[in-house]
Design a protein around this motif. Structure first.
Motif, PDB file in Angstrom:
ATOM      1  N   LEU A  94       0.752  -1.183   0.051  1.00 35.56           N
ATOM      2  CA  LEU A  94      -0.173  -0.091   0.107  1.00 35.56           C
ATOM      3  C   LEU A  94       0.738   1.249  -0.091  1.00 35.56           C
ATOM      4  CD1 LEU A  94      -2.648  -1.068   2.859  1.00 35.56           C
ATOM      5  CD2 LEU A  94      -3.173  -0.968   0.060  1.00 35.56           C
ATOM      6  N   PHE A  95       1.902   1.436   0.746  1.00 28.81           N
ATOM      7  CA  PHE A  95       2.961   2.198   0.726  1.00 28.81           C
ATOM      8  C   PHE A  95       3.502   2.566  -0.431  1.00 28.81           C
ATOM      9  CE2 PHE A  95       7.565   3.683   0.875  1.00 28.81           C
ATOM     10  CZ  PHE A  95       7.118   4.932   1.253  1.00 28.81           C
ATOM     11  N   ILE A  96       4.068   1.669  -1.364  1.00 31.64           N
ATOM     12  CA  ILE A  96       4.565   1.857  -2.619  1.00 31.64           C
ATOM     13  C   ILE A  96       3.652   2.573  -3.665  1.00 31.64           C
ATOM     14  CG2 ILE A  96       5.165   0.512  -4.704  1.00 31.64           C
ATOM     15  CD1 ILE A  96       6.234  -1.653  -2.892  1.00 31.64           C
ATOM     16  N   VAL A  97       2.291   2.068  -3.495  1.00 34.07           N
ATOM     17  CA  VAL A  97       1.192   2.796  -4.233  1.00 34.07           C
ATOM     18  C   VAL A  97       1.209   4.412  -4.013  1.00 34.07           C
ATOM     19  CG1 VAL A  97      -1.423   2.810  -4.806  1.00 34.07           C
ATOM     20  CG2 VAL A  97      -0.279   0.891  -4.786  1.00 34.07           C
ATOM     21  N   TRP A  98       1.190   4.610  -2.489  1.00 30.24           N
ATOM     22  CA  TRP A  98       0.991   5.863  -2.121  1.00 30.24           C
ATOM     23  C   TRP A  98       2.255   6.836  -2.318  1.00 30.24           C
ATOM     24  CZ3 TRP A  98       4.089   8.595   1.415  1.00 30.24           C
ATOM     25  CH2 TRP A  98       3.609   9.893   1.919  1.00 30.24           C
ATOM     26  N   HIS A  99       3.160   6.039  -2.275  1.00 30.95           N
ATOM     27  CA  HIS A  99       4.485   6.973  -2.837  1.00 30.95           C
ATOM     28  C   HIS A  99       4.877   7.375  -4.005  1.00 30.95           C
ATOM     29  CE1 HIS A  99       8.512   7.974  -1.393  1.00 30.95           C
ATOM     30  NE2 HIS A  99       9.213   7.242  -2.026  1.00 30.95           N
ATOM     31  N   ILE A 100       4.339   6.431  -4.813  1.00 34.49           N
ATOM     32  CA  ILE A 100       4.163   6.653  -6.307  1.00 34.49           C
ATOM     33  C   ILE A 100       3.245   7.984  -6.667  1.00 34.49           C
ATOM     34  CG2 ILE A 100       3.778   6.052  -8.585  1.00 34.49           C
ATOM     35  CD1 ILE A 100       5.015   3.187  -7.556  1.00 34.49           C
ATOM     36  N   LEU A 101       2.226   7.700  -6.170  1.00 36.12           N
ATOM     37  CA  LEU A 101       1.303   8.832  -6.344  1.00 36.12           C
ATOM     38  C   LEU A 101       1.392  10.290  -5.865  1.00 36.12           C
ATOM     39  CD1 LEU A 101      -2.101   6.727  -5.747  1.00 36.12           C
ATOM     40  CD2 LEU A 101      -1.073   7.513  -8.096  1.00 36.12           C
ATOM     41  N   ASP A 102       2.483  10.255  -4.704  1.00 31.36           N
ATOM     42  CA  ASP A 102       2.798  11.480  -4.000  1.00 31.36           C
ATOM     43  C   ASP A 102       3.961  11.986  -4.982  1.00 31.36           C
ATOM     44  OD1 ASP A 102       2.924  13.177  -2.062  1.00 31.36           O
ATOM     45  OD2 ASP A 102       4.269  11.966  -1.051  1.00 31.36           O
ATOM     46  N   LEU A 103       5.021  10.907  -5.022  1.00 32.78           N
ATOM     47  CA  LEU A 103       6.316  11.837  -5.260  1.00 32.78           C
ATOM     48  C   LEU A 103       6.828  11.542  -6.689  1.00 32.78           C
ATOM     49  CD1 LEU A 103       8.306  11.407  -2.221  1.00 32.78           C
ATOM     50  CD2 LEU A 103       7.316  13.595  -3.195  1.00 32.78           C
ATOM     51  N   THR A 104       5.891  10.743  -7.284  1.00 33.25           N
ATOM     52  CA  THR A 104       6.260  10.466  -8.916  1.00 33.25           C
ATOM     53  C   THR A 104       5.245  11.004  -9.669  1.00 33.25           C
ATOM     54  OG1 THR A 104       7.303   8.288  -8.371  1.00 33.25           O
ATOM     55  CG2 THR A 104       6.705   8.555 -10.575  1.00 33.25           C
ATOM     56  N   THR A 105       4.109  11.102  -9.695  1.00 35.59           N
ATOM     57  CA  THR A 105       3.011  11.296 -10.439  1.00 35.59           C
ATOM     58  C   THR A 105       2.454  12.695  -9.776  1.00 35.59           C
ATOM     59  OG1 THR A 105       1.075   9.932  -9.322  1.00 35.59           O
ATOM     60  CG2 THR A 105       2.266   9.135 -11.015  1.00 35.59           C
ATOM     61  N   GLY A 106       2.471  12.955  -8.322  1.00 38.80           N
ATOM     62  CA  GLY A 106       1.900  14.153  -7.983  1.00 38.80           C
ATOM     63  C   GLY A 106       0.416  13.949  -7.770  1.00 38.80           C
ATOM     64  N   THR A 107      -0.135  12.926  -7.741  1.00 37.81           N
ATOM     65  CA  THR A 107      -1.562  12.666  -7.734  1.00 37.81           C
ATOM     66  C   THR A 107      -2.068  13.030  -6.242  1.00 37.81           C
ATOM     67  OG1 THR A 107      -1.578  10.906  -9.534  1.00 37.81           O
ATOM     68  CG2 THR A 107      -3.597  11.269  -8.269  1.00 37.81           C
ATOM     69  N   VAL A 108      -1.494  12.668  -5.401  1.00 41.69           N
ATOM     70  CA  VAL A 108      -1.879  12.921  -3.881  1.00 41.69           C
ATOM     71  C   VAL A 108      -0.983  13.840  -3.201  1.00 41.69           C
ATOM     72  CG1 VAL A 108      -3.144  10.704  -3.884  1.00 41.69           C
ATOM     73  CG2 VAL A 108      -0.945  10.890  -3.051  1.00 41.69           C
ATOM     74  N   HIS A 109      -0.230  14.537  -3.991  1.00 40.89           N
ATOM     75  CA  HIS A 109       0.762  15.362  -3.427  1.00 40.89           C
ATOM     76  C   HIS A 109       0.141  16.799  -2.598  1.00 40.89           C
ATOM     77  CE1 HIS A 109       5.082  16.724  -2.781  1.00 40.89           C
ATOM     78  NE2 HIS A 109       4.419  17.960  -3.191  1.00 40.89           N
ATOM     79  N   SER A 110       0.826  17.011  -1.512  1.00 41.69           N
ATOM     80  CA  SER A 110       0.323  18.081  -0.774  1.00 41.69           C
ATOM     81  C   SER A 110       1.160  19.074  -1.191  1.00 41.69           C
ATOM     82  CB  SER A 110       0.207  17.784   0.609  1.00 41.69           C
ATOM     83  OG  SER A 110       1.618  17.777   1.017  1.00 41.69           O
ATOM     84  N   GLY A 111       0.385  20.473  -1.068  1.00 43.04           N
ATOM     85  CA  GLY A 111       1.293  21.847  -1.456  1.00 43.04           C
ATOM     86  C   GLY A 111       1.747  22.013  -2.801  1.00 43.04           C
TER      87      GLY A 111
END
Length: 223
Positions: free
Chosen positions: A121-138
């Motif tokens: 689950l973390f790998i999915v979140w990590h990719i969406l956060d710092l690779t695609t920026g989909t769930v990235h904050s700021g």
């Protein structure tokens, strides 16, 4: 022959061991790269850009990076599928639980399955956060990984998710490395103590190395 090997328990354990070692090598390199964030935005961003130009001019832009990604995806899928199928075999072999828990089973051993789920689950979140920026904050900034990392670890939930996942990773490596050594025939009575020491050191170093990044942001050493 490949199908016969894959359907055997030994074959699945071998696939788990080899894919796990591939991911472990990547994690060591990834941790070293992450720690470059302590050298400032210029150094960290330059490193991120270099990852996309490795092998040029023989390899086109990002080809090497995508090759690494493909190998990692194959390793992760092979590892997860093998683990799931071996788990199902264990349950079928012994549908009733043991009356008493096995006293020699370590905490890492007992939590391997849950740790694997957490990491998946973390790998999915990590990719969406710092690779695609989909769930990235700021506000995700393409080509500015330093600022993106700082943004992520400037939120309480970003720190919680990452640190919990890294603790799970440490437990996973601690048991997984030793288990892989046994599967590949490296382990023996003489080497067991040394292998367990290496497993503990690897788990501790990788956990501390990865957690050092959010800690650096939280303490404003990285800002």
């Amino acid at each position: 022959m490949a199908r016969t090997v894959w359907h055997s328990t030994v074959g699945k354990k071998t696939v788990m061991a080899v894919s796990g070692l591939i991911m472990l090598l990547y994690l060591v390199a990834h941790m070293i790269g992450n720690l470059k964030i302590y050298f400032g935005a210029g150094e960290f961003n330059h490193y991120a850009h270099w990852l996309r130009t490795v092998g040029e001019p023989f390899m086109h832009y990002e080809w090497t990076l995508w090759l690494i990604r493909v190998v990692l995806v194959v390793a992760v899928v092979a590892h997860a599928v093998s683990a799931y199928q071996l788990s199902r075999r264990d349950i079928k072999a012994r549908p009733a639980r043991y009356v008493h828990a096995r006293p020699r089973a370590s905490y890492a051993t007992r939590t391997m399955r849950w740790g694997g789920i957490i990491l998946g689950l973390f790998i999915v979140w990590h990719i969406l956060d710092l690779t695609t920026g989909t769930v990235h904050s700021g506000g995700f900034q393409e080509g500015h990984p330093y600022q993106n990392v700082v943004d992520t670890f400037s939120t309480w939930y970003g720190n919680v998710i990452y640190i919990v996942a890294m603790l799970a990773l440490g437990l996973h490596i601690r048991h997984g490395f030793w288990s892989a050594a046994q599967t590949l025939g490296v382990g023996s009575r003489r080497r067991d103590r040394a292998l367990k020491t290496v497993a503990n050191v690897l788990a501790a170093v990788l956990t501390a190395g990865f957690i050092a990044v959010p800690v650096g942001v939280m303490t404003q050493v990285v800002s």
